[in-house]
Motif scaffolding. Structure first.
Motif, mmCIF file in Angstrom:
data_model
loop_
_atom_site.group_PDB
_atom_site.id
_atom_site.type_symbol
_atom_site.label_atom_id
_atom_site.label_comp_id
_atom_site.label_asym_id
_atom_site.label_seq_id
_atom_site.Cartn_x
_atom_site.Cartn_y
_atom_site.Cartn_z
ATOM 1 N N VAL A 1 -13.960 0.527 -4.433
ATOM 2 C CA VAL A 1 -13.747 1.634 -4.982
ATOM 3 C C VAL A 1 -14.388 2.796 -4.254
ATOM 4 O O VAL A 1 -14.186 3.781 -4.350
ATOM 5 C CB VAL A 1 -14.292 1.773 -6.420
ATOM 6 C CG1 VAL A 1 -15.918 1.611 -6.527
ATOM 7 C CG2 VAL A 1 -13.821 2.893 -7.164
ATOM 8 N N HIS A 2 -15.425 2.549 -3.194
ATOM 9 C CA HIS A 2 -16.127 3.685 -2.565
ATOM 10 C C HIS A 2 -15.201 4.526 -1.631
ATOM 11 O O HIS A 2 -15.336 5.795 -1.734
ATOM 12 C CB HIS A 2 -17.101 2.886 -1.753
ATOM 13 C CG HIS A 2 -17.974 3.961 -0.896
ATOM 14 N ND1 HIS A 2 -18.924 4.826 -1.144
ATOM 15 C CD2 HIS A 2 -17.810 4.167 0.556
ATOM 16 C CE1 HIS A 2 -19.211 5.545 -0.190
ATOM 17 N NE2 HIS A 2 -18.633 4.938 0.758
ATOM 18 N N LEU A 3 -14.295 3.938 -1.135
ATOM 19 C CA LEU A 3 -13.487 4.962 -0.217
ATOM 20 C C LEU A 3 -12.784 5.908 -0.966
ATOM 21 O O LEU A 3 -12.480 7.010 -0.849
ATOM 22 C CB LEU A 3 -12.520 3.947 0.785
ATOM 23 C CG LEU A 3 -11.391 4.572 1.532
ATOM 24 C CD1 LEU A 3 -12.337 5.665 2.483
ATOM 25 C CD2 LEU A 3 -10.561 3.806 2.281
ATOM 26 N N LEU A 4 -12.050 5.242 -2.247
ATOM 27 C CA LEU A 4 -11.318 6.320 -3.007
ATOM 28 C C LEU A 4 -12.268 7.322 -3.626
ATOM 29 O O LEU A 4 -11.685 8.555 -3.988
ATOM 30 C CB LEU A 4 -10.607 5.499 -3.893
ATOM 31 C CG LEU A 4 -9.406 4.680 -3.715
ATOM 32 C CD1 LEU A 4 -9.105 3.785 -4.922
ATOM 33 C CD2 LEU A 4 -8.311 5.566 -3.013
ATOM 34 N N ASP A 5 -13.715 6.718 -3.886
ATOM 35 C CA ASP A 5 -14.431 7.864 -4.749
ATOM 36 C C ASP A 5 -15.154 8.785 -3.558
ATOM 37 O O ASP A 5 -15.873 9.540 -4.029
ATOM 38 C CB ASP A 5 -15.664 6.997 -5.143
ATOM 39 C CG ASP A 5 -16.239 7.570 -6.335
ATOM 40 O OD1 ASP A 5 -15.303 8.400 -7.228
ATOM 41 O OD2 ASP A 5 -17.359 7.518 -6.688
ATOM 42 N N PHE B 1 -13.174 9.710 -0.591
ATOM 43 C CA PHE B 1 -11.839 10.692 0.140
ATOM 44 C C PHE B 1 -10.769 10.537 -0.493
ATOM 45 O O PHE B 1 -10.373 9.230 -1.018
ATOM 46 C CB PHE B 1 -11.920 9.908 1.617
ATOM 47 C CG PHE B 1 -10.952 10.550 2.624
ATOM 48 C CD1 PHE B 1 -11.525 11.571 3.414
ATOM 49 C CD2 PHE B 1 -9.700 10.532 2.437
ATOM 50 C CE1 PHE B 1 -10.821 12.490 4.058
ATOM 51 C CE2 PHE B 1 -8.952 11.278 3.548
ATOM 52 C CZ PHE B 1 -9.399 12.216 4.154
ATOM 53 N N PRO B 2 -9.878 11.334 -0.955
ATOM 54 C CA PRO B 2 -8.690 11.387 -1.605
ATOM 55 C C PRO B 2 -7.618 10.680 -1.054
ATOM 56 O O PRO B 2 -7.330 10.763 0.193
ATOM 57 C CB PRO B 2 -8.355 12.739 -2.025
ATOM 58 C CG PRO B 2 -8.919 13.565 -0.719
ATOM 59 C CD PRO B 2 -10.123 12.695 -0.314
ATOM 60 N N SER B 3 -6.814 9.759 -1.913
ATOM 61 C CA SER B 3 -5.585 9.345 -1.195
ATOM 62 C C SER B 3 -4.370 10.025 -1.703
ATOM 63 O O SER B 3 -3.484 10.021 -1.083
ATOM 64 C CB SER B 3 -5.445 7.710 -1.849
ATOM 65 O OG SER B 3 -6.534 6.915 -1.351
ATOM 66 N N PHE B 4 -4.270 10.517 -2.738
ATOM 67 C CA PHE B 4 -3.193 11.481 -3.237
ATOM 68 C C PHE B 4 -3.579 12.879 -3.509
ATOM 69 O O PHE B 4 -4.609 13.137 -4.412
ATOM 70 C CB PHE B 4 -2.564 10.867 -4.398
ATOM 71 C CG PHE B 4 -2.275 9.150 -4.135
ATOM 72 C CD1 PHE B 4 -1.721 8.867 -3.078
ATOM 73 C CD2 PHE B 4 -2.896 8.522 -5.140
ATOM 74 C CE1 PHE B 4 -1.630 7.238 -3.021
ATOM 75 C CE2 PHE B 4 -2.932 7.051 -4.894
ATOM 76 C CZ PHE B 4 -2.038 6.531 -3.924
ATOM 77 N N PRO B 5 -3.060 13.847 -3.240
ATOM 78 C CA PRO B 5 -3.132 15.004 -3.813
ATOM 79 C C PRO B 5 -2.116 15.180 -5.050
ATOM 80 O O PRO B 5 -0.946 14.605 -4.980
ATOM 81 C CB PRO B 5 -2.545 16.060 -2.775
ATOM 82 C CG PRO B 5 -1.635 15.303 -1.881
ATOM 83 C CD PRO B 5 -2.082 13.846 -1.990
ATOM 84 N N PHE B 6 -2.504 15.924 -6.180
ATOM 85 C CA PHE B 6 -1.485 16.050 -7.065
ATOM 86 C C PHE B 6 -1.122 17.709 -7.322
ATOM 87 O O PHE B 6 -2.250 18.359 -7.269
ATOM 88 C CB PHE B 6 -2.275 15.490 -8.337
ATOM 89 C CG PHE B 6 -2.409 14.021 -8.564
ATOM 90 C CD1 PHE B 6 -1.784 13.400 -9.313
ATOM 91 C CD2 PHE B 6 -3.165 13.315 -7.748
ATOM 92 C CE1 PHE B 6 -1.569 11.893 -9.692
ATOM 93 C CE2 PHE B 6 -3.473 12.207 -7.789
ATOM 94 C CZ PHE B 6 -2.815 11.364 -8.756
ATOM 95 N N PHE B 7 0.121 17.747 -7.553
ATOM 96 C CA PHE B 7 0.536 19.139 -7.840
ATOM 97 C C PHE B 7 1.127 19.448 -9.330
ATOM 98 O O PHE B 7 1.849 18.508 -9.665
ATOM 99 C CB PHE B 7 1.783 19.446 -6.881
ATOM 100 C CG PHE B 7 1.335 19.346 -5.453
ATOM 101 C CD1 PHE B 7 0.703 20.252 -4.415
ATOM 102 C CD2 PHE B 7 1.364 17.926 -4.827
ATOM 103 C CE1 PHE B 7 0.225 20.089 -3.275
ATOM 104 C CE2 PHE B 7 1.299 17.974 -3.498
ATOM 105 C CZ PHE B 7 0.680 18.960 -2.906
#
Length: 249
Positions: A232-236, A238-244
């Protein structure tokens, strides 16, 4: 699969859809509980959708139907479309015979009249398209004025950094494709994705008649730390997905 290969919706391209047909069962099972889907992308999409009771929602690239099911449970009137017959079969098993599911290529004309929906959700599907223009125009057409498009895609900076690890770093500012070979459930699939810089995404939305109401880069839900303590550390951080969240003008 590597961590960044685990959360993708079903592509609208017919040749890629056949690849998903072969791994549909295994993919549906992994999507149900994976870190990127169940503890990151799907909760974020639902939070942005907010109160949907009574709203007509198009799940564009519905896959096996987990987001469809969650929206329906919240009172939305949901229609799902997907290019993969195998994934739609999984969705029908999950959602029941009365679910409104259509075998539809998101890259082509949509089988709905103008102003059919209050919301469209497009979770992790636009990055399978080389040209967003025709698809966004169709999504705008089937949305009522003031309706919302809620879309998530691969984060262009994350993709750029990942590719730098495996070879020369590509030009972030260019639109380019890459191919991944997936193996799931003893079956193989080859899938192609498209990178485009963030400004190219927002330009495409604006050109199609959308107004950007919100841009979100969420963190995983708190339960992810307990369920996936090593990942979980990487996702917490650095973002993996932008949401629009985009409003149809």
């Amino acid at each position: 699969m590597t961590w960044h290969q685990q959360a993708h919706a079903v592509p609208p391209d017919a040749s890629q859809a056949s690849g998903y047909d072969g791994i549909a069962g295994a993919y549906a099972a992994e999507n149900e509980s994976s870190l990127l889907n169940a503890y990151y992308e799907r909760p974020a999409a639902l939070e942005l959708a907010g109160a949907v009771a009574g709203r007509r929602v198009l799940d564009a690239g519905c896959g096996a139907g987990p987001l469809f099911a969650a929206l329906r449970d919240r009172g939305a009137v949901v229609t799902g479309i997907d290019a993969s017959a195998g994934m739609l079969e999984q969705a029908r098993r999950r959602l029941g015979a009365d679910a409104d599911l259509r075998h539809t290529d998101l890259a082509g004309p949509l089988p709905f009249p103008d102003d059919s929906f209050d919301d469209v959700v497009a979770s992790l599907v636009l990055h399978y398209l080389r040209d967003w223009g025709p698809t966004l125009a169709e999504l705008r057409r089937v949305l009522r004025t003031g309706g919302r498009l809620i879309a998530s895609v691969n984060h262009p900076m994350a993709i750029n950094l990942i590719h730098r690890q495996s070879g020369p770093r590509p030009d972030y500012f260019k639109t380019y494709s890459w191919t991944e070979d997936w193996a799931m459930g003893g079956r193989a699939a080859r899938l192609t994705f498209w990178h485009r810089p963030l400004h190219a995404m927002t330009d495409a939305f604006t050109a199609a008649g959308f107004r950007l109401a919100a841009l979100s880069e969420p963190r995983p839900v708190p339960a992810a730390a307990e369920r996936f303590p090593d990942d979980v550390h990487l996702l917490d951080t650095f973002p993996s997905f932008p949401f629009f969240v985009l409003e149809a003008g």
